[in-house]
Design a protein around this motif. Structure first.
Motif, mmCIF file in Angstrom:
data_model
loop_
_atom_site.group_PDB
_atom_site.id
_atom_site.type_symbol
_atom_site.label_atom_id
_atom_site.label_comp_id
_atom_site.label_asym_id
_atom_site.label_seq_id
_atom_site.Cartn_x
_atom_site.Cartn_y
_atom_site.Cartn_z
ATOM 1 N N LEU A 237 -6.707 6.407 0.693
ATOM 2 C CA LEU A 237 -5.837 5.939 1.773
ATOM 3 C C LEU A 237 -6.177 6.584 3.124
ATOM 4 O O LEU A 237 -5.663 6.170 4.161
ATOM 5 C CB LEU A 237 -4.374 6.250 1.429
ATOM 6 C CG LEU A 237 -3.843 5.733 0.084
ATOM 7 C CD1 LEU A 237 -2.404 6.193 -0.120
ATOM 8 C CD2 LEU A 237 -3.926 4.212 0.028
ATOM 9 N N GLU B 92 0.824 -1.207 0.000
ATOM 10 C CA GLU B 92 0.000 0.000 0.000
ATOM 11 C C GLU B 92 0.864 1.264 0.000
ATOM 12 O O GLU B 92 0.449 2.313 -0.499
ATOM 13 C CB GLU B 92 -0.943 -0.020 1.196
ATOM 14 C CG GLU B 92 -1.992 -1.130 1.082
ATOM 15 C CD GLU B 92 -2.915 -1.169 2.296
ATOM 16 O OE1 GLU B 92 -2.958 -0.177 3.048
ATOM 17 O OE2 GLU B 92 -3.588 -2.198 2.485
ATOM 18 N N THR C 61 1.408 1.940 -3.475
ATOM 19 C CA THR C 61 0.236 2.621 -4.047
ATOM 20 C C THR C 61 0.324 4.124 -3.807
ATOM 21 O O THR C 61 0.054 4.937 -4.689
ATOM 22 C CB THR C 61 -1.065 2.072 -3.425
ATOM 23 O OG1 THR C 61 -1.149 0.671 -3.673
ATOM 24 C CG2 THR C 61 -2.285 2.773 -4.027
#
Length: 704
Positions: free
Chosen positions: A332, A313, A316
């Motif tokens: 997020l 993540e 990302t």
């Protein structure tokens, strides 16, 4: 996008690097990448206007003239931004916004609605195919197995497909081989100085050289220094009192849209380490490298890890920041808030740090990239300090023929180097340093108006021992070439009588060769003799002397034609001519002996007068406020050995646009911000100023 590899290389050796790639991966497996150029607002206006003006059944037939198209095109603003590599680029504003923000455009829109409506539809659409300036595609098999190819304008193979389709869909590898001018400048400097890259190896170079910081970065004297030449970068360097490599890295990173607002906090925290305010105490550890300010992509990612994000993540987040995807960043947020609450952050702190992190998605610089560019910046500053004449000469060579050349020439004069006019026998193609005499000899290739054919003719026939010797070659050359040579001072070594005499010798040679205006006659006829007698140029007794009459007739004709020639090519002073063809005043200072009120006695926020030469003028588009969409300007004014930074706001820009040209000798009334900065209140040419203050100038000359 699958794989992208970027590397920077000496601009002059980029072709060699690409050949290395072809040798490694195979000639048929490496090719250039196509780009698709779109219609900009200005191009759409020009092209549609031309069609509507020329087309027989157009309602605007003959009405949208080239002059009108040019006027409208120049009125449409562009936004100047700094790209990811720190270069200034122009970006179109919305054509609708441009029209709304400009009264003149609104008036024209109402007068020619079809013209603007068609331009609005055309703007942004593909116009032509080009070749990417740096990108190279590498394929495991011959390129032709993946996509069709074509030739670019240089006869090199490039693929026809859209770049991102090849990378995202077929997963091919793109390499960005960017040719950096500053690496070429550094290499050239080393050769001029007789040293090698080992002598300035950045891995062993002293990064704490006080002279580099004191003479370049702290003072903002960054002409020729990589990434640090813009007015904004210079301001930031001075504000930070730059005295270490970390400051240079920060300026390189912070001079971007997403991080610029954080720079004042960096300066405060650096200069006042006992007065630092942070959103949360943990940020002192996380952002210690940049004095508790969030500046780099790596810091943003460390913040995500701190909030408990796994590496998948975090990646990302990296992509979202790198590609400016604010919508992805917002996804997020829930997990980010949850992670910070577990570390005892309150809602107010979380909101503040999230807003700061979100701004990263606008554009945040990668620290690794910033460090590399800061080290190169330091190297260029180091060379400028320790090998100044060699470095400035290399800069001049690489920027020959550009608007920047005049700025570099002014910088050379500021540093105390003697700039010598080109010399027809001794000058090379470009600038040549003479370290022993602190001189830079300007090259023949720097003369504006001298064509390649003219230059080649000179190189093939020199040396010339006299003006008479040169005339044999001169009459075979284009007139504009010889005029430019005379104005530049390149022929001064062939005579001691001055440039007007050179012009006259050249004119007589052309007249005698029958190449200038009315040709000389071979023998006077009755009509010619009567004309001479009527003008009182001969007596009755001389009418029968045909040889004498022929001489007098040709002499009279030559004098008349010389007056026309002189009026056309010899207007102005030698200083004017130098600025015209060399972009610099060499033989004197146009402001010498001119009275101007003492600028040093003007207080900050008060108005005063300064006079100098405009060495650079950059325009910008105002993004917000009542003047949104209108243009303003920033000019660099060469005042003796000092460069003034003068801001020209929209109303003054519109009023004085015709005077804001490079090379103009002007006198400015400005509101003082500092010793070398201010805001323009009014501007006039030096000639107008002298006429307006005639009696004051006369009194000043008598007293001095």
């Amino acid at each position: 996008m699958d794989k992208v590899y970027d590397y920077d290389v000496d601009k002059l050796k980029r072709g060699d690097m690409i050949q290395v790639m072809k040798d490694l991966f195979g000639e048929e497996n490496v090719c250039n990448i196509s780009t698709f150029n779109t219609f900009s607002n200005k191009v759409a206006i020009r092209d549609i206007g031309r069609v509507l003006n020329d087309k027989e059944d157009s309602p605007y037939k003959g009405m949208i003239t080239p002059e009108l198209r040019d006027l409208v095109s120049k009125t449409i603003p562009v936004i100047k931004k700094v790209d990811k590599d720190g270069n200034e680029i122009e970006i179109d504003v919305s054509l609708k916004d441009a029209i709304k923000g400009n009264d003149e455009l609104q008036k024209l829109y109402k007068q020619y609605p079809m013209w603007f409506e068609y331009a609005l539809k055309l703007s942004g659409l593909p116009k032509s195919r080009g070749c990417h300036a740096s990108a190279i595609m590498v394929t495991p098999k011959p390129v032709t197995e993946y996509c069709p190819v074509c030739y670019n304008k240089d006869g090199e193979i490039m693929h026809q497909a859209e770049m991102h389709a090849l990378m995202d869909d077929i997963k091919l590898i793109k390499m960005d081989s960017l040719g950096l001018k500053n690496l070429s400048i550094a290499d050239m400097t080393l050769k001029f100085a007789g040293i090698t890259w080992e002598d300035v190896d950045i891995n062993h170079l002293d990064l704490n050289d006080r002279k580099v910081y004191d003479e370049v970065y702290k003072t903002g004297e960054t002409v020729g220094v990589f990434q640090m030449e813009s007015a904004e970068a210079r301001r930031m360097l001075i504000e930070a009192k730059t005295d270490n490599i970390e400051d240079i890295i920060v300026v390189n990173s912070a001079n971007r849209p997403g991080t610029k607002d954080s720079f004042p906090d960096y300066c405060h925290n650096k200069l006042h380490p006992y007065d630092i305010t942070v959103i949360h105490p943990d940020l002192k550890r996380l952002f210690k490298q940049s004095h508790c300010v969030l500046l780099y992509q790596e810091q943003a990612l460390s913040l995500l890890r701190y909030a408990g994000f796994p590496e998948v993540e975090v990646e990302t987040g990296r992509r979202a920041i790198g590609k400016k995807k604010e919508n992805v960043m917002r996804t997020l947020r829930p997990k980010f808030e949850e992670g910070l609450r577990k570390r005892n952050w309150n809602d107010e702190q979380i909101e503040a740090i999230w807003n700061l992190l979100l701004k990263q998605s606008e554009y945040c610089f990668n620290r690794g990239h910033a460090v590399a560019y800061a080290l190169l910046s330091y190297l260029t500053a180091y060379l400028k300090v320790h090998y100044p004449i060699e470095y400035l000469t290399a800069c001049l060579i690489m920027d020959e023929g550009t608007d920047k050349a005049s700025t570099l020439l002014s910088e050379a004069k500021r540093l105390g180097f003697e700039l010598n006019n080109p010399d027809i026998n001794n000058s090379g193609m470009s600038y040549t340093p003479n370290q022993s005499n602190n001189e830079i000899l300007i090259g023949l290739g720097s003369i504006k108006g001298l064509s390649d054919n003219g230059l080649n003719t000179i190189l093939a026939n020199r040396p010339f021992v006299s003006m008479t010797d040169f005339m044999t070659t001169a009459i075979t050359m284009n007139k504009g070439d010889v005029v430019a040579l005379i104005k530049s001072g390149a022929l001064d070594s062939l005579t001691n009588k001055g440039k007007i005499d050179l012009f006259k010798q050249y004119y007589i040679a052309r007249f005698n060769a029958g190449k200038e205006g009315k040709k000389p006659i071979k023998k006077a006829n009755k009509t010619n003799i009567k004309q001479l007698f009527d003008m009182g140029l001969i007596t009755p007794e001389q009418q029968d002397d045909k040889e004498y009459c022929t001489y007098i007739f040709n002499d009279h004709r030559m004098r008349l034609e010389w007056a026309k020639f002189k009026d056309k090519y010899c207007q102005g002073t030698e200083l004017d001519w130098e600025m015209e063809v060399l972009n610099v005043h060499l033989s004197g200072n146009p402001f010498e002996g001119v009275y101007l009120p003492d600028w040093s006695k003007v207080n900050v926020e008060e108005e005063g007068w300064v006079g100098g030469v405009i060495i650079n003028c950059k325009t910008n588009v105002i993004k917000n406020g009542k003047n949104k969409g209108k243009k303003m300007a920033f000019i660099n004014l060469g005042v003796g050995d000092v460069t003034f930074d003068i801001t020209v706001f929209a109303n003054k820009y519109t009023q004085y646009i015709d005077l804001l040209k490079n090379g103009k000798c002007v006198v400015c009334r400005i509101k003082k911000d500092s010793e070398v900065k201010g805001c323009l209140q009014s501007i006039e040419t030096l000639e107008d100023y002298l006429n307006r203050t005639k009696y004051v100038q006369e009194k000043y000359r008598k007293e001095n």
